[in-house]
Design an enzyme around this catalytic site. Structure first.
Site, PDB file in Angstrom:
ATOM      1  N   TYR A 166       1.121  -0.992   0.161  1.00 28.51           N
ATOM      2  CA  TYR A 166       0.163  -0.030  -0.108  1.00 28.51           C
ATOM      3  C   TYR A 166       0.673   1.310   0.204  1.00 28.51           C
ATOM      4  O   TYR A 166       1.763   1.411   0.814  1.00 28.51           O
ATOM      5  CB  TYR A 166      -1.275   0.360   1.089  1.00 28.51           C
ATOM      6  CG  TYR A 166      -2.307  -0.889   0.923  1.00 28.51           C
ATOM      7  CD1 TYR A 166      -2.642  -1.571  -0.213  1.00 28.51           C
ATOM      8  CD2 TYR A 166      -2.559  -1.126   2.070  1.00 28.51           C
ATOM      9  CE1 TYR A 166      -3.564  -2.041   0.068  1.00 28.51           C
ATOM     10  CE2 TYR A 166      -3.972  -2.693   2.192  1.00 28.51           C
ATOM     11  CZ  TYR A 166      -4.254  -2.361   0.869  1.00 28.51           C
ATOM     12  OH  TYR A 166      -5.574  -3.467   0.883  1.00 28.51           O
ATOM     13  N   CYS A 224     -17.010  -2.070  -0.724  1.00 30.41           N
ATOM     14  CA  CYS A 224     -18.445  -2.005  -0.703  1.00 30.41           C
ATOM     15  C   CYS A 224     -19.338  -1.010  -1.223  1.00 30.41           C
ATOM     16  O   CYS A 224     -20.468  -0.876  -1.072  1.00 30.41           O
ATOM     17  CB  CYS A 224     -18.749  -1.704   1.192  1.00 30.41           C
ATOM     18  SG  CYS A 224     -18.722  -3.011   1.527  1.00 30.41           S
ATOM     19  N   LEU A 240     -20.874   4.472  -6.800  1.00 35.65           N
ATOM     20  CA  LEU A 240     -22.714   4.733  -6.057  1.00 35.65           C
ATOM     21  C   LEU A 240     -22.169   6.863  -5.579  1.00 35.65           C
ATOM     22  O   LEU A 240     -23.263   6.360  -5.668  1.00 35.65           O
ATOM     23  CB  LEU A 240     -22.459   3.950  -4.721  1.00 35.65           C
ATOM     24  CG  LEU A 240     -22.673   2.453  -4.833  1.00 35.65           C
ATOM     25  CD1 LEU A 240     -23.355   2.156  -3.651  1.00 35.65           C
ATOM     26  CD2 LEU A 240     -23.859   1.994  -5.910  1.00 35.65           C
ATOM     27  N   GLY A 281     -10.334   8.184   5.335  1.00 35.32           N
ATOM     28  CA  GLY A 281      -9.404   9.654   6.469  1.00 35.32           C
ATOM     29  C   GLY A 281     -10.225  10.117   6.681  1.00 35.32           C
ATOM     30  O   GLY A 281      -9.953  10.880   7.526  1.00 35.32           O
TER      31      GLY A 281
END
Length: 300
Positions: free
Chosen positions: A55, A212, A218, A266
């Protein structure tokens, strides 16, 4: 690892949320700001942190470790999840092509580097990040057993493994894998339809659910599918007096595999809001209403 006394499902008991740190390098937090963020989500009851060696181009673990060392007492309240096996072309690496590596040599060296960067002595849960078609199962199991015996890793799992890939390793490892981290959202039904969540339920293992919110799709619906789903989620948000985001998370949480949701933001207020707004119980009909919107047709 803890196991809830009232549930057969393994991995961190009844907790529903984890905090993802894959964008930590982008947040541009100081070490003190990262520590404050960590303490704040601990106060919210989110004690699981999701990392991976790669990451932030191999930087995020170090940034997190720089914060954790400011207050070592926080370590005892925090469950560290990290991953290995992806080899990226990077100034931090010597490889010439991106590839996967589940050799014992690479797993051990990855764990040692993660421990050094995170500035901890023990990884609570280590995941294989992606399926390696050259994985030698016996070699991996021997490596896992060694790492646990040395006190470097407490538990093991996988990420993005198919049902058969999970079963291969879990069966040979005497059913000791604790999770499979997979994509779960109203635009992607793969894990629900290809046997992954079925196999996890058979093993009483909870998935960790990433993306998700479908990578932000979305909130910026560009396809007909996304537009249908967003319209449905908005209607349900009004019905349940919550937010679109809350319905999306509740839809994932509603699945009987008991997904552990990973928050990637974050911004602490986003996490707190998501946790609160998702405290609804979608009816079976409304869960399938989202399914129909996503598929563009009724059930068979």
């Amino acid at each position: 690892m803890t196991v809830a006394s009232d549930s057969p499902f393994q991995f961190v008991g009844n907790e529903t949320w984890a905090q993802g740190y894959w964008r930590l390098a982008d947040w541009q937090f100081s070490a003190q700001q990262t520590l404050s963020f960590l303490k704040a989500h601990l106060d919210l009851g989110v004690s699981i942190g999701d990392h991976a060696d790669i990451y932030g181009d191999y930087r995020c673990e170090q940034l997190f470790g720089n914060a954790l060392i400011l207050d070592p007492s926080v370590r005892h309240q925090f469950h560290v999840v990290t991953k290995c096996d992806i080899q990226l072309v990077s100034s931090s690496n010597s490889v010439s092509i991106n590839h996967y590596d589940t050799s014992a040599k690479h797993i051990v060296s990855s764990v040692e580097r993660s421990l050094e960067r995170l500035q901890i002595e023990h990884i609570d849960t280590l995941l294989l990040h992606r399926p390696d078609l050259l994985m030698d199962v016996d070699e991996v199991i021997a490596c896992f057993t060694r790492l646990r015996a040395e006190g470097k890793v407490g538990a093991f799992g996988v990420s993005n493994f198919s049902a058969s890939q999970f079963e291969l390793l879990n069966h040979r490892f005497d059913g000791q894998l604790v999770t499979n981290q997979v994509e779960l959202n109203p635009l992607n039904f793969d894990a629900f339809e290809n046997g992954i969540t079925d196999r996890l339920q058979m093993a009483a293992v909870r998935p960790m659910a990433w993306s998700c919110l479908a990578g932000g799709s979305l909130f910026n619906a560009q396809t007909e599918q996304a537009q249908r789903v967003v319209g449905c989620l908005r209607e349900l948000a009004i019905k349940y007096e919550t937010s679109l985001e809350g319905v999306a998370y509740a839809w994932v949480i509603r699945h009987p595999s008991k997904p552990l949701v990973i928050n990637g933001s974050g911004k602490l207020n986003r996490l707190a809001s998501a946790m609160e707004q998702s405290k609804i119980s979608l009816s079976r009909e409304d869960w399938y209403r989202v399914w129909v919107a996503s598929k563009g047709h009724g059930v068979p």
